[in-house]
Design an enzyme around this catalytic site. Structure first.
Site, PDB file in Angstrom:
ATOM      1  N   CYS A 111     -62.668 -21.726 -40.902  1.00 26.15           N
ATOM      2  CA  CYS A 111     -63.833 -20.833 -41.089  1.00 26.15           C
ATOM      3  C   CYS A 111     -63.510 -19.307 -40.656  1.00 26.15           C
ATOM      4  O   CYS A 111     -63.770 -19.248 -39.486  1.00 26.15           O
ATOM      5  CB  CYS A 111     -65.207 -21.297 -40.883  1.00 26.15           C
ATOM      6  SG  CYS A 111     -66.455 -20.034 -41.015  1.00 26.15           S
ATOM      7  N   CYS A 133     -66.439 -17.569 -38.898  1.00 22.09           N
ATOM      8  CA  CYS A 133     -67.184 -18.438 -37.915  1.00 22.09           C
ATOM      9  C   CYS A 133     -66.456 -17.974 -36.507  1.00 22.09           C
ATOM     10  O   CYS A 133     -66.931 -17.761 -35.469  1.00 22.09           O
ATOM     11  CB  CYS A 133     -67.162 -19.878 -38.094  1.00 22.09           C
ATOM     12  SG  CYS A 133     -68.013 -20.298 -39.431  1.00 22.09           S
ATOM     13  N   ASP A 134     -65.198 -18.185 -36.492  1.00 20.31           N
ATOM     14  CA  ASP A 134     -64.235 -18.011 -35.410  1.00 20.31           C
ATOM     15  C   ASP A 134     -63.285 -17.015 -35.343  1.00 20.31           C
ATOM     16  O   ASP A 134     -62.574 -16.772 -34.016  1.00 20.31           O
ATOM     17  CB  ASP A 134     -63.211 -19.473 -35.496  1.00 20.31           C
ATOM     18  CG  ASP A 134     -64.306 -20.782 -35.546  1.00 20.31           C
ATOM     19  OD1 ASP A 134     -65.163 -20.643 -34.924  1.00 20.31           O
ATOM     20  OD2 ASP A 134     -63.839 -21.770 -36.030  1.00 20.31           O
TER      21      ASP A 134
END
Length: 321
Positions: A144, A147-148
């Site tokens: 992701c 997300c990261d």
């Protein structure tokens, strides 16, 4: 309505529509079913909004807000469902009963009963299945970007994959990375030509073609610092190592796996994807499928939402017979 507590749900209640999956397909189905005056519940094991919750930017949803983040879109979609009589339940489905006049979703010892059921469980990322992938998940390995990605500011990032998602997320990751390298097993991409051209024009993106990831390694304290790759044409392997004191990021976009294990022996599927007709009807009467779980050509939020709307309307028609 809104999110309901598990202990507040009566097993004697019979919903008109039980929807498994709370992504664009499931929530769209819930909205359309509720607007038709049907009693409806949407059950989701993760975040309502589904995979789109993790998407960096929604730029192609008709009428959507310009450059809207997937998380914001997911929250707007969920809030829209909450303006209608849509029950939402968070929980993991452990089994289903699809035969008979009443369909049942099992959440452990809890039974959720419906006159019809819509399966909208979507799909999840495929893993590469290489040594080190599980060990360094969350410590350099991710599926992701939104997300990261921010965790790798100023670092080198590798993206494994050659489809639309891989190329799109590689471009997104240039917002944070010093350099992004796309690792792809072929010399041509599955991604749309416009996406590839856009990536090639980005000075922070490089390409490692005809190449696959063979192993992920790192330090004793769990930092991803070593990537072994292999050229599929020559068989030559080489190890890419981070500079001393530095670490890498590896984002994997190797396709999706349909979340259909619970239904595989109960209705017709093809490579895990549920087979339906254009009315979203499965091989079991009263059971419909919508979104990324069904076999179709295009898997996008807009097509998932359309599937959900059709499934809800067809569920209503089924009950009128």
């Amino acid at each position: 309505m809104a999110l309901i507590e598990r202990n507040a749900l009566s097993e004697t209640k019979l919903y008109d529509v039980v929807i498994i999956g709370g992504g664009p397909a499931g929530l769209s189905a819930g909205i359309y079913a509720a607007r038709a005056g049907l009693s409806v519940i949407v059950i989701e094991r993760g975040a309502f909004g589904g995979n789109i919750f993790q998407t960096a930017e929604i730029a192609n949803y008709p009428g959507g807000m310009a450059t809207e983040a997937g998380a914001d879109f997911a929250m707007r979609l969920t809030a829209h469902a909450d303006t209608y009589e849509v029950d939402r339940l968070a929980g993991e489905i452990t089994g289903v009963r699809l035969d008979g006049a009443v369909k049942v979703a099992l959440l452990g010892d809890l039974k959720v009963r419906g006159r019809t059921m819509i399966l909208a469980t979507g799909s999840v990322p495929h893993m590469l299945g290489v040594p080190g992938e599980k060990e360094f998940l969350g410590a350099g390995v991710s599926y992701c970007a939104v997300c990261d990605g921010p965790f790798f500011r100023g670092k080198d990032i590798y993206v494994a994959g050659g489809g639309d998602s891989a190329v799109e997320e590689a471009v997104f990751l240039t917002k944070f990375a010093r350099k992004v390298t796309i690792v792809h097993r072929r010399d041509a991409f599955r991604a749309a030509k416009t996406l590839v051209e856009h990536a090639r024009k980005n000075p922070k993106i490089e390409f490692l073609l005809d190449t696959v990831v063979k192993e992920i390694g790192g330090t004793a304290d769990g930092l991803f610092t070593k990537l072994t790759v292999e050229n599929v044409k020559t068989g030559e392997s080489r190890v890419i190592e981070a500079e001393p004191g530095d670490n890498f990021g590896l984002f994997i976009f190797a396709g999706m796996k349909p979340m259909s294990e619970l239904f595989a022996d109960k209705l017709e599927t093809d490579k895990g994807y549920i087979l339906t007709d254009e009315q979203m009807r499965t091989s079991v009467p009263g059971v419909f499928a919508a979104g990324d779980i069904r076999k179709k050509q295009l898997r996008q939020a807009v097509t998932a939402a359309a599937d959900g709307a059709i499934a809800a309307i067809e569920a209503e028609k089924y009950m009128e017979v």
